[in-house]
Design a protein around this motif. Structure first.
Motif, PDB file in Angstrom:
ATOM      1  N   PRO A   1       0.799  -1.226   0.000  1.00  0.00           N
ATOM      2  CA  PRO A   1       0.000   0.000   0.000  1.00  0.00           C
ATOM      3  C   PRO A   1       0.832   1.277   0.000  1.00  0.00           C
ATOM      4  N   ARG A   2       2.118   1.161   0.234  1.00  0.00           N
ATOM      5  CA  ARG A   2       2.973   2.355   0.260  1.00  0.00           C
ATOM      6  C   ARG A   2       3.303   2.836  -1.159  1.00  0.00           C
ATOM      7  N   ASP A   3       3.470   1.903  -2.087  1.00  0.00           N
ATOM      8  CA  ASP A   3       3.838   2.316  -3.453  1.00  0.00           C
ATOM      9  C   ASP A   3       3.009   1.623  -4.538  1.00  0.00           C
ATOM     10  N   TRP A   4       2.014   0.842  -4.162  1.00  0.00           N
ATOM     11  CA  TRP A   4       1.089   0.140  -5.060  1.00  0.00           C
ATOM     12  C   TRP A   4       1.797  -0.895  -5.929  1.00  0.00           C
ATOM     13  N   SER A   5       2.936  -1.397  -5.473  1.00  0.00           N
ATOM     14  CA  SER A   5       3.639  -2.441  -6.226  1.00  0.00           C
ATOM     15  C   SER A   5       3.094  -3.813  -5.841  1.00  0.00           C
ATOM     16  N   ILE A   6       3.132  -4.724  -6.802  1.00  0.00           N
ATOM     17  CA  ILE A   6       2.656  -6.090  -6.583  1.00  0.00           C
ATOM     18  C   ILE A   6       3.793  -6.903  -5.974  1.00  0.00           C
ATOM     19  N   LYS A   7       3.523  -7.509  -4.836  1.00  0.00           N
ATOM     20  CA  LYS A   7       4.516  -8.317  -4.137  1.00  0.00           C
ATOM     21  C   LYS A   7       4.297  -9.806  -4.361  1.00  0.00           C
ATOM     22  N   GLN A   8       3.061 -10.171  -4.680  1.00  0.00           N
ATOM     23  CA  GLN A   8       2.724 -11.578  -4.877  1.00  0.00           C
ATOM     24  C   GLN A   8       1.476 -11.643  -5.738  1.00  0.00           C
ATOM     25  N   PHE A   9       1.371 -12.696  -6.556  1.00  0.00           N
ATOM     26  CA  PHE A   9       0.148 -12.914  -7.317  1.00  0.00           C
ATOM     27  C   PHE A   9      -0.088 -14.402  -7.461  1.00  0.00           C
ATOM     28  N   ALA A  10      -1.354 -14.767  -7.644  1.00  0.00           N
ATOM     29  CA  ALA A  10      -1.728 -16.174  -7.792  1.00  0.00           C
ATOM     30  C   ALA A  10      -2.834 -16.264  -8.825  1.00  0.00           C
ATOM     31  N   TYR A  11      -2.838 -17.380  -9.555  1.00  0.00           N
ATOM     32  CA  TYR A  11      -3.865 -17.596 -10.577  1.00  0.00           C
ATOM     33  C   TYR A  11      -4.043 -19.096 -10.792  1.00  0.00           C
ATOM     34  N   PRO A  12      -5.225 -19.495 -11.264  1.00  0.00           N
ATOM     35  CA  PRO A  12      -5.447 -20.927 -11.547  1.00  0.00           C
ATOM     36  C   PRO A  12      -4.660 -21.335 -12.794  1.00  0.00           C
ATOM     37  N   GLN A  13      -4.022 -22.494 -12.709  1.00  0.00           N
ATOM     38  CA  GLN A  13      -3.272 -23.025 -13.844  1.00  0.00           C
ATOM     39  C   GLN A  13      -3.976 -24.219 -14.452  1.00  0.00           C
ATOM     40  N   GLY A  14      -5.181 -24.412 -14.089  1.00  0.00           N
ATOM     41  CA  GLY A  14      -5.973 -25.541 -14.550  1.00  0.00           C
ATOM     42  C   GLY A  14      -6.910 -25.939 -13.431  1.00  0.00           C
ATOM     43  N   PRO A  15      -7.772 -26.907 -13.681  1.00  0.00           N
ATOM     44  CA  PRO A  15      -8.716 -27.327 -12.638  1.00  0.00           C
ATOM     45  C   PRO A  15      -7.985 -27.801 -11.376  1.00  0.00           C
ATOM     46  N   GLY A  16      -8.247 -27.133 -10.259  1.00  0.00           N
ATOM     47  CA  GLY A  16      -7.672 -27.552  -8.982  1.00  0.00           C
ATOM     48  C   GLY A  16      -6.196 -27.259  -8.805  1.00  0.00           C
ATOM     49  N   THR A  17      -5.604 -26.473  -9.696  1.00  0.00           N
ATOM     50  CA  THR A  17      -4.177 -26.155  -9.598  1.00  0.00           C
ATOM     51  C   THR A  17      -4.001 -24.641  -9.526  1.00  0.00           C
ATOM     52  N   ILE A  18      -3.264 -24.187  -8.521  1.00  0.00           N
ATOM     53  CA  ILE A  18      -3.019 -22.759  -8.317  1.00  0.00           C
ATOM     54  C   ILE A  18      -1.516 -22.510  -8.360  1.00  0.00           C
ATOM     55  N   ALA A  19      -1.111 -21.498  -9.132  1.00  0.00           N
ATOM     56  CA  ALA A  19       0.283 -21.056  -9.174  1.00  0.00           C
ATOM     57  C   ALA A  19       0.379 -19.736  -8.416  1.00  0.00           C
ATOM     58  N   THR A  20       1.327 -19.658  -7.494  1.00  0.00           N
ATOM     59  CA  THR A  20       1.545 -18.450  -6.707  1.00  0.00           C
ATOM     60  C   THR A  20       2.985 -18.003  -6.891  1.00  0.00           C
ATOM     61  N   PHE A  21       3.177 -16.734  -7.232  1.00  0.00           N
ATOM     62  CA  PHE A  21       4.497 -16.147  -7.402  1.00  0.00           C
ATOM     63  C   PHE A  21       4.715 -15.075  -6.343  1.00  0.00           C
ATOM     64  N   GLN A  22       5.869 -15.124  -5.670  1.00  0.00           N
ATOM     65  CA  GLN A  22       6.309 -14.043  -4.808  1.00  0.00           C
ATOM     66  C   GLN A  22       7.472 -13.368  -5.516  1.00  0.00           C
ATOM     67  N   LEU A  23       7.500 -12.037  -5.468  1.00  0.00           N
ATOM     68  CA  LEU A  23       8.524 -11.267  -6.165  1.00  0.00           C
ATOM     69  C   LEU A  23       9.441 -10.585  -5.152  1.00  0.00           C
ATOM     70  N   PHE A  24      10.764 -10.636  -5.415  1.00  0.00           N
ATOM     71  CA  PHE A  24      11.767 -10.064  -4.518  1.00  0.00           C
ATOM     72  C   PHE A  24      12.770  -9.254  -5.322  1.00  0.00           C
ATOM     73  N   LYS A  25      13.405  -8.305  -4.665  1.00  0.00           N
ATOM     74  CA  LYS A  25      14.500  -7.518  -5.260  1.00  0.00           C
ATOM     75  C   LYS A  25      14.117  -6.996  -6.644  1.00  0.00           C
ATOM     76  N   VAL A  26      12.921  -6.482  -6.770  1.00  0.00           N
ATOM     77  CA  VAL A  26      12.405  -6.041  -8.067  1.00  0.00           C
ATOM     78  C   VAL A  26      12.988  -4.680  -8.433  1.00  0.00           C
ATOM     79  N   LYS A  27      13.516  -4.592  -9.665  1.00  0.00           N
ATOM     80  CA  LYS A  27      14.009  -3.335 -10.224  1.00  0.00           C
ATOM     81  C   LYS A  27      13.089  -2.969 -11.377  1.00  0.00           C
ATOM     82  N   LEU A  28      12.612  -1.732 -11.354  1.00  0.00           N
ATOM     83  CA  LEU A  28      11.690  -1.278 -12.391  1.00  0.00           C
ATOM     84  C   LEU A  28      12.366  -0.250 -13.290  1.00  0.00           C
ATOM     85  N   ASN A  29      12.027  -0.314 -14.569  1.00  0.00           N
ATOM     86  CA  ASN A  29      12.524   0.627 -15.577  1.00  0.00           C
ATOM     87  C   ASN A  29      14.038   0.691 -15.655  1.00  0.00           C
TER      88      ASN A  29
END
Length: 190
Positions: A153-181
């Motif tokens: 909430p301090r800079d509106w950057s995404i730290k983690q995201f998750a999405y379905p990868q098929g029936p009953g399968t969820i992929a979750t990504f955590q992001l670290f040391k992100v450099k932008l632009n």
């Protein structure tokens, strides 16, 4: 005194998430509209409900507008995945050849931040100091038909995201040391 400031910040977060859930997504969109490249480390966890197992992967990611993506996975096995335009290449450890795949459309993770994309924010809450958003779409084939985001909430950057990868399968990504632009050479995606 520092503790009082932290308590006030958490209260403000809760009020923001509960009172204006539809205002959070546009803030995230505006942040990422200005970003042309992103790179950093990731941890991915893929869990299959039907098989009752989870796999974890660790590596580095590189993104460049409009449609370039590279994932270098270092654990548990070494592999590289590159997407550029309508092509994807997969190189697995010990393989002597690269597998190439044609994509029906260019794949760009930045597409979810386009102004035309108007997901429905179905749920918001505060989770470990981050704003949790669940985005859905009436189009079940859409890029964000069922996307979960954890946003700083301090800079509106995404730290983690998750999405379905098929029936009953969820992929979750955590992001670290992100450099932008920061500069990423085109040869990174070849």
């Amino acid at each position: 005194m520092k503790r009082i400031g932290q308590v006030i910040f958490v209260i403000a977060l809760v009020l923001l998430a509960q009172s204006q859930p539809d205002s959070i997504w546009p803030r995230v969109q505006r942040r990422y509209e200005k970003i042309n490249t992103a790179q950093g480390d990731f941890a991915q966890r893929v869990c299959s409900e039907s098989l009752g197992v989870c796999q974890e992967f660790y590596g580095k990611f590189y993104l460049k507008r409009p449609d370039k993506l590279r994932l270098d996975v270092f654990y548990p096995d070494t592999q590289t995945i590159i997407v550029s335009g309508k092509k994807a290449w997969f190189l697995f450890q010990g393989a002597s050849e690269v597998n190439e795949q044609d994509l029906p459309n260019p794949l760009s993770p930045f597409d979810i931040f386009a102004k035309e994309v108007k997901p429905i924010v179905s749920e918001t809450r505060i989770e470990n100091g981050q704003i949790y958003l669940k985005l859905i779409s009436e189009d079940t084939l859409a890029l964000i038909s069922n996307l979960e985001l954890w946003v700083n909430p301090r800079d509106w950057s995404i730290k983690q995201f998750a999405y379905p990868q098929g029936p009953g399968t969820i992929a979750t990504f955590q992001l670290f040391k992100v450099k932008l632009n920061s500069k990423i050479a085109d040869r990174t995606f070849v």
